[in-house]
Design an enzyme around this catalytic site. Structure first.
Site, PDB file in Angstrom:
ATOM      1  N   THR A   1      30.881  33.312  64.763  1.00 41.29           N
ATOM      2  CA  THR A   1      31.924  33.313  65.940  1.00 41.29           C
ATOM      3  C   THR A   1      32.986  32.006  66.047  1.00 41.29           C
ATOM      4  O   THR A   1      34.080  32.243  66.247  1.00 41.29           O
ATOM      5  CB  THR A   1      31.267  33.321  67.364  1.00 41.29           C
ATOM      6  N   ARG A   2      32.555  30.945  65.411  1.00 34.51           N
ATOM      7  CA  ARG A   2      33.380  29.697  65.305  1.00 34.51           C
ATOM      8  C   ARG A   2      34.149  29.646  64.188  1.00 34.51           C
ATOM      9  O   ARG A   2      34.969  28.766  63.996  1.00 34.51           O
ATOM     10  CB  ARG A   2      32.450  28.344  65.498  1.00 34.51           C
ATOM     11  N   MET A   3      34.140  30.578  63.226  1.00 36.22           N
ATOM     12  CA  MET A   3      35.008  30.510  61.847  1.00 36.22           C
ATOM     13  C   MET A   3      36.408  31.117  62.242  1.00 36.22           C
ATOM     14  O   MET A   3      37.314  31.056  61.355  1.00 36.22           O
ATOM     15  CB  MET A   3      34.529  31.473  60.923  1.00 36.22           C
TER      16      MET A   3
END
Length: 270
Positions: free
Chosen positions: A27-29
């Site tokens: 999700t943090r990409m």
């Protein structure tokens, strides 16, 4: 470097498989793509994990997919792999258990790696070292660890004063004393296949996250009187986590520099 020819005792113990976890979102990409399809060295990062497994002598590879599984399948369409599907994101233990049906016919001497698809700095040599120790010790589980300067965020390897393995303790669950431990878990596991899936049935939900973790399995095996081997075999520079685009760029640079030094233009290295 250990050989992976037919003379290698590790490969006489039974068929060698790998379960590669590739169901996560990342999700943090800042993208809706699965993390494992982001490029490292010009190819989806999961390819480097498959390559290392093949080079280490792994005969059978099962990739656990879930989130946007079509993208992962497309990324490794040129490889001869099998798939298992994790229908919900319920942790690493649940992900591995999702492959249980693929291993229903496993024999008592079968061996399976459990590896993360977002760890492209993995080396075939490290996997061969694990296989050799696993076979020589007749272990139910063999873990490869790394000692790093800043262990923040990693599960710690908790040992007795004499060095015997006790458990993997997640960072958020560490006591102040355990937080000082610099030996960490980079998620390189080798298991007796039947022992792995039997133990997974006894893994309970983490009370904080409500998920099932593969990190509980070695401690469960130990408590059942089975042998767990732990070897410091992962170079510190191999365990960089990829959680953000900046992390991706850093690992890509390391990967390309290493392959260039070894004479590869792309692909796996040992």
């Amino acid at each position: 470097m250990a050989s992976h020819s037919s003379s290698n005792p590790a490969l006489k113990s039974g068929p060698i498989s790998a379960i590669i976890l590739a169901a996560g979102k990342g999700t943090r990409m800042k993208s809706d793509l699965p993390k494992v399809v982001f490029p490292i060295g010009g190819r989806p990062m999961v390819c480097a994990v498959v390559d290392a497994c093949r080079e280490a002598g792994v005969g059978r590879i099962v990739v656990v997919v879930g989130y946007k599984h079509e993208a992962v399948r497309d990324a490794i369409k040129d490889y001869d792999v099998e798939y298992a599907t994790q229908t919900e994101q319920l942790g690493t233990g649940h992900a591995v258990a999702s492959a249980a049906a693929n291993f229903e016919a496993a024999s008592p001497d079968d061996t399976s790696f459990v590896l993360c698809g977002d760890g492209p700095l993995i080396r075939a040599a490290t996997l061969r070292t694990m296989l050799d120790r696993h076979s020589e010790a007749h272990a139910a589980a063999t873990l490869a660890t790394a000692v790093i300067d800043d262990p923040t965020g990693y599960g710690r390897i908790w040992r007795t004063p004499s060095g015997q393995f006790l458990a993997i303790v997640e960072h958020k669950n560490c006591t102040p004393q355990q937080l000082a431990i610099r030996e960490v878990n980079p998620s390189y596991y080798c298991f007796n296949t039947k022992a792995l899936f039997a133990a997974l049935k006894r893994v309970t939900r983490n009370p904080v996250t409500n998920e099932y973790y593969i990190t509980d399995v070695p401690q469960l095996l130990l408590a059942a009187g089975q042998r767990v081997e732990v070897i410091e075999a992962v170079p510190p520079q191999d365990i960089y986590s990829i959680n953000t685009p900046d992390d991706l760029a850093q690992v890509d640079q390391i990967f390309r520099s290493r392959n260039l030094a070894l004479g590869y233009s792309s692909g796996a290295f040992a």
